[in-house]
Design a protein around this motif. Structure first.
Motif, PDB file in Angstrom:
ATOM      1  N   GLN A 182     -26.168   2.044  -6.467  1.00  0.00           N
ATOM      2  CA  GLN A 182     -26.607   1.592  -7.791  1.00  0.00           C
ATOM      3  C   GLN A 182     -27.881   2.334  -8.178  1.00  0.00           C
ATOM      4  O   GLN A 182     -28.597   2.823  -7.323  1.00  0.00           O
ATOM      5  CB  GLN A 182     -26.830   0.076  -7.814  1.00  0.00           C
ATOM      6  CG  GLN A 182     -28.141  -0.411  -7.210  1.00  0.00           C
ATOM      7  CD  GLN A 182     -28.093  -0.496  -5.703  1.00  0.00           C
ATOM      8  OE1 GLN A 182     -27.245  -1.173  -5.140  1.00  0.00           O
ATOM      9  NE2 GLN A 182     -28.980   0.216  -5.011  1.00  0.00           N
ATOM     10  N   PRO A 183     -28.165   2.439  -9.483  1.00  0.00           N
ATOM     11  CA  PRO A 183     -29.421   3.069  -9.908  1.00  0.00           C
ATOM     12  C   PRO A 183     -30.603   2.224  -9.445  1.00  0.00           C
ATOM     13  O   PRO A 183     -30.460   1.035  -9.154  1.00  0.00           O
ATOM     14  CB  PRO A 183     -29.324   3.059 -11.440  1.00  0.00           C
ATOM     15  CG  PRO A 183     -27.892   2.806 -11.768  1.00  0.00           C
ATOM     16  CD  PRO A 183     -27.338   2.004 -10.625  1.00  0.00           C
ATOM     17  N   LYS A 184     -31.775   2.833  -9.433  1.00  0.00           N
ATOM     18  CA  LYS A 184     -32.982   2.108  -9.058  1.00  0.00           C
ATOM     19  C   LYS A 184     -33.194   0.930  -9.996  1.00  0.00           C
ATOM     20  O   LYS A 184     -33.014   1.046 -11.207  1.00  0.00           O
ATOM     21  CB  LYS A 184     -34.197   3.032  -9.116  1.00  0.00           C
ATOM     22  CG  LYS A 184     -34.258   3.949  -7.923  1.00  0.00           C
ATOM     23  CD  LYS A 184     -35.528   4.802  -7.875  1.00  0.00           C
ATOM     24  CE  LYS A 184     -35.371   5.831  -6.743  1.00  0.00           C
ATOM     25  NZ  LYS A 184     -36.405   6.868  -6.768  1.00  0.00           N
ATOM     26  N   GLY A 185     -33.570  -0.187  -9.423  1.00  0.00           N
ATOM     27  CA  GLY A 185     -33.816  -1.386 -10.224  1.00  0.00           C
ATOM     28  C   GLY A 185     -32.627  -2.333 -10.248  1.00  0.00           C
ATOM     29  O   GLY A 185     -32.743  -3.479 -10.656  1.00  0.00           O
ATOM     30  N   TYR A 186     -31.460  -1.805  -9.804  1.00  0.00           N
ATOM     31  CA  TYR A 186     -30.246  -2.627  -9.818  1.00  0.00           C
ATOM     32  C   TYR A 186     -29.874  -3.145  -8.428  1.00  0.00           C
ATOM     33  O   TYR A 186     -28.749  -3.580  -8.205  1.00  0.00           O
ATOM     34  CB  TYR A 186     -29.075  -1.844 -10.418  1.00  0.00           C
ATOM     35  CG  TYR A 186     -29.107  -1.805 -11.932  1.00  0.00           C
ATOM     36  CD1 TYR A 186     -28.698  -2.915 -12.667  1.00  0.00           C
ATOM     37  CD2 TYR A 186     -29.550  -0.695 -12.629  1.00  0.00           C
ATOM     38  CE1 TYR A 186     -28.714  -2.904 -14.058  1.00  0.00           C
ATOM     39  CE2 TYR A 186     -29.573  -0.671 -14.017  1.00  0.00           C
ATOM     40  CZ  TYR A 186     -29.158  -1.787 -14.725  1.00  0.00           C
ATOM     41  OH  TYR A 186     -29.183  -1.779 -16.094  1.00  0.00           O
ATOM     42  N   GLU A 187     -30.792  -3.078  -7.477  1.00  0.00           N
ATOM     43  CA  GLU A 187     -30.500  -3.580  -6.144  1.00  0.00           C
ATOM     44  C   GLU A 187     -30.123  -5.063  -6.197  1.00  0.00           C
ATOM     45  O   GLU A 187     -30.772  -5.854  -6.886  1.00  0.00           O
ATOM     46  CB  GLU A 187     -31.723  -3.405  -5.231  1.00  0.00           C
ATOM     47  CG  GLU A 187     -32.090  -1.967  -4.954  1.00  0.00           C
ATOM     48  CD  GLU A 187     -32.853  -1.294  -6.104  1.00  0.00           C
ATOM     49  OE1 GLU A 187     -33.222  -1.989  -7.072  1.00  0.00           O
ATOM     50  OE2 GLU A 187     -33.057  -0.066  -6.035  1.00  0.00           O
ATOM     51  N   LEU A 188     -29.100  -5.418  -5.456  1.00  0.00           N
ATOM     52  CA  LEU A 188     -28.682  -6.832  -5.386  1.00  0.00           C
ATOM     53  C   LEU A 188     -29.621  -7.619  -4.486  1.00  0.00           C
ATOM     54  O   LEU A 188     -30.360  -7.037  -3.672  1.00  0.00           O
ATOM     55  CB  LEU A 188     -27.256  -6.925  -4.840  1.00  0.00           C
ATOM     56  CG  LEU A 188     -26.146  -6.327  -5.722  1.00  0.00           C
ATOM     57  CD1 LEU A 188     -24.834  -6.285  -4.943  1.00  0.00           C
ATOM     58  CD2 LEU A 188     -25.978  -7.131  -7.012  1.00  0.00           C
ATOM     59  N   ASN A 189     -29.592  -8.911  -4.597  1.00  0.00           N
ATOM     60  CA  ASN A 189     -30.299  -9.817  -3.686  1.00  0.00           C
ATOM     61  C   ASN A 189     -29.843  -9.523  -2.251  1.00  0.00           C
ATOM     62  O   ASN A 189     -28.642  -9.480  -1.970  1.00  0.00           O
ATOM     63  CB  ASN A 189     -29.948 -11.257  -4.093  1.00  0.00           C
ATOM     64  CG  ASN A 189     -30.595 -12.290  -3.197  1.00  0.00           C
ATOM     65  OD1 ASN A 189     -30.725 -12.089  -1.993  1.00  0.00           O
ATOM     66  ND2 ASN A 189     -30.977 -13.408  -3.793  1.00  0.00           N
ATOM     67  N   GLU A 190     -30.803  -9.325  -1.362  1.00  0.00           N
ATOM     68  CA  GLU A 190     -30.466  -8.900   0.007  1.00  0.00           C
ATOM     69  C   GLU A 190     -29.663  -9.927   0.805  1.00  0.00           C
ATOM     70  O   GLU A 190     -29.013  -9.584   1.797  1.00  0.00           O
ATOM     71  CB  GLU A 190     -31.749  -8.539   0.760  1.00  0.00           C
ATOM     72  CG  GLU A 190     -32.415  -7.305   0.163  1.00  0.00           C
ATOM     73  CD  GLU A 190     -33.670  -6.884   0.940  1.00  0.00           C
ATOM     74  OE1 GLU A 190     -34.003  -7.562   1.936  1.00  0.00           O
ATOM     75  OE2 GLU A 190     -34.303  -5.886   0.528  1.00  0.00           O
TER      76      GLU A 190
END
Lengths: 321, 321, 321
Positions: free
Chosen positions: A208-216
């Motif tokens: 995913q692009p930066k800033g779109y990381e899912l909840n770990e």
């Protein structure tokens, strides 16, 4: 099984997959299980696949089905305790859920996140209260943070179609969209793929692009990258899906070009099969050439929603008697 | 029969009529045909008679029924190919239709014309794409240009009630309305009556004011006039219906007085029975004195919608196995 | 029984109670009664309990069920005779009701009052015309002035839970609300309790602020007071409910403080059980401490809606064959 809201409710994931595929082979063999049992399908948001596949799954098992579009046929529900209900909410979830539980043996529930307050959505307050007060087994038809019937159907589809040697490389690839969409589908897909990875069934990567990381919490063990081409390299399955930002909650952030999958991007893959939960916006999220081409599994995958739902209902019905 | 969208899908019209009347005599005799078969009834527009009669017809045949009000429970569908879906449509008909076909053995579909672009409506673009992509037999619950379940019920009603000698004279008579209505019902009625006329079952006349002529594709062999009294002379059945102009597409044109049927106008007929597909606006389209009097067949006719639908579903189910 | 619109349609109230409790013990024993019978549930207003409990009751009896939200899936109905229908109403109740009767063996109907014109509402014009024209037995799912399925479930609940010696004291207690609500539930509850009082089953008292007196036709023999504490003294059951004024029709009048029931007010009672038809606005109509405490019967009571509906349908089905 006494509820189905996430992969954590599943005791044996391989048994559930086997049940789904066995029911696909022989859909009407267990109609005694559902005799005189009723499922209520309660929707607070629109639905096509989930509504029809779950309804059909229940009918295949001999159940009665009552569909309730609470947002359209009913009224607004209160979830907060300790408030004087002199506003727009007409009934408290304590009563509404308990009453539905009086008429149904199993309840299915769909309730989307508001995408305003992250903590509120990720607490699954509405869902948890509904489960607490209704008093019968609940099947998630998509909650604020998960869509497990979709993810199970996705895993059924991968299991069923994988003819290669060794473990398939499965990639969850973020895609563009014009609206702010929930993280429920990617959270849930990731959760299920991470579980399958733990069981040695596949390798799982998220791009995913930066800033779109899912909840770990939903991505334990996943290989996570911002480089789509790297992720796609050697991929066997690509799961295309948009979601809004978790970090800047509910926001649609700017992103680099090149995140919409097309045939050119498939070149570096292992002739990857392409999946999407649908509905899909053509040529915005995913190119028409892929959707209409030989690599698309999206209709097959939607068809498997039926067997996923039927396997879940089978296990819950078995636990009821 | 593998679809039912017009009279042209019917191999033997007399056999279909016989099936309808046989099922009316013995409605529950064929429940083995529908066992474990599911029909999805998909509405993009409101429905009362069609919805309830088709649902009941399917239940009489032992089928499961899933009703989907796509306009209210679902979302807007895209039909054009090659567009980037970054607007208001959420899902393409290619996917939506294909998915519904995954869960249903037969699909019923209602989709009205927009009455803006004649070519677009008369191409039946939406309907044809739905049929193409869903992959299962489709029953029209009224399309942009036809309403064949209504027309079959109409022909059942005429066949069943005609006790005279020789062929009855059937008249389709335009009636006033305040809104611009589709041509689907009159097109379809005309198409079926022209077919019945070819088979020597009746004589068929259409009366409408100038400017309200139907598309000639639907009126082969019909006697067409602008003179209502001439048309009514000696009539045995009068089918009253409003429609908007085909020539000045979708327009409500001015018309001479005297087009609303009343008891006075029945005097020149052969004590004609009066029909209407309903809903009817009383004393605008058709006088209350006729609707409440002995010449009205409208409720009887609506009742026959059930047997028309059941005969069609019977023939499609027979073809499925 | 050939219709169920008020307590006056019941020949033997104790037999009906017995039927309800027998079906609660053995819900699926009478499925032969409903075989190939269809009930249409027609709603002109939203519904949760009534919709689901009646649908489930019919399914328990082996019936087919068709739900029609006429206000959302259909169109506006005309009820006045002799008007030229050139306005917003699309179909007259004469046709609409008659047509629904063609496809259903029993019809259920919900239609709320407008609370504007008292005579119009209390004439039950819509309901009576629907019954007259549909031609099949009608079950009230709540009309302008009555909600008899609710009242029957209430009487079932009192009968079932009363373990005291002698006759229980039952109190209908007005409660505050911010909206103008119909008198249907209190009218109907009073009518049923007055009937039960006549049969020596209980003693019945109504408490409301001045100006909120119900129509006397519904309260024969009831003990009526403006003093809530007096009414609650020694009470065994308290039925809490808001309604708008009958005298100043449809108005929300000012009222003295102290009409919301809480634990403090229960002290003078015989440890009274508290009932409410739901939906209830917490801490406006009724305190949360009661709803969440041991004296509340509201969920149990909602559960009994199922057996009330099933007993009524059983008696109507018995009359059909």
């Amino acid at each position: 099984m006494n509820q189905f809201t996430s992969v954590n409710d599943v005791q044996d994931i391989k048994q559930l997959l086997n049940d789904a595929l066995a029911l696909k082979d022989d859909p009407y063999s267990l109609q005694h299980l559902g005799k005189n049992k009723t499922i209520g399908l309660v929707f607070l948001n629109p639905s096509l696949r989930t509504r029809l596949s779950t309804q059909k799954a229940a009918l295949n098992l001999g159940m009665n089905v009552m569909v309730m579009n609470m947002d359209k046929e009913g009224w607004a529900l209160e979830t907060q305790d300790g408030v004087v209900m002199n506003g727009t909410t007409v009934e408290h979830i304590r009563e509404a859920a308990a009453v539905m539980g009086q008429y149904c043996d199993i309840l299915g529930l769909r309730s989307f996140p508001k995408l305003v307050n992250r903590e509120e959505d990720y607490n699954e307050d509405f869902f948890n209260k509904f489960i607490k007060y209704c008093g019968v087994p609940v099947v998630s038809l998509e909650s604020a943070t998960r869509h497990p019937l979709q993810s199970l159907a996705d895993l059924v589809t991968i299991t069923e179609t994988w003819k290669g040697t060794g473990k398939p490389k499965v990639v969850l690839a973020w895609a563009p969209h014009i609206k702010a969409l929930p993280q429920a589908v990617p959270n849930s897909f990731s959760e299920w793929m991470c579980k399958a990875q733990q069981e040695g069934m596949l390798d799982f990567t998220i791009a995913q692009p930066k800033g779109y990381e899912l909840n770990e919490d939903f991505t334990p063990g996943a290989n996570i990258t911002h480089n789509l081409d790297e992720a796609l390299s050697g991929a066997d399955y690509i799961y295309v899906k948009n979601w809004s930002s978790y970090k800047e909650y509910g926001k649609v952030l700017t992103y680099p070009e090149g995140w919409m999958l097309n045939n050119d991007k498939l070149k570096g893959t292992n002739d990857a099969k392409v999946m999407h939960c649908l509905p899909v916006r053509r040529d915005l999220e995913l190119s028409s050439e892929i959707l209409d081409g030989p690599n698309s599994l999206v209709i097959h995958e939607a068809g498997n929603r039926l067997w996923a739902a039927q396997a879940v209902l089978k296990q819950i019905l078995t636990g009821l008697s």
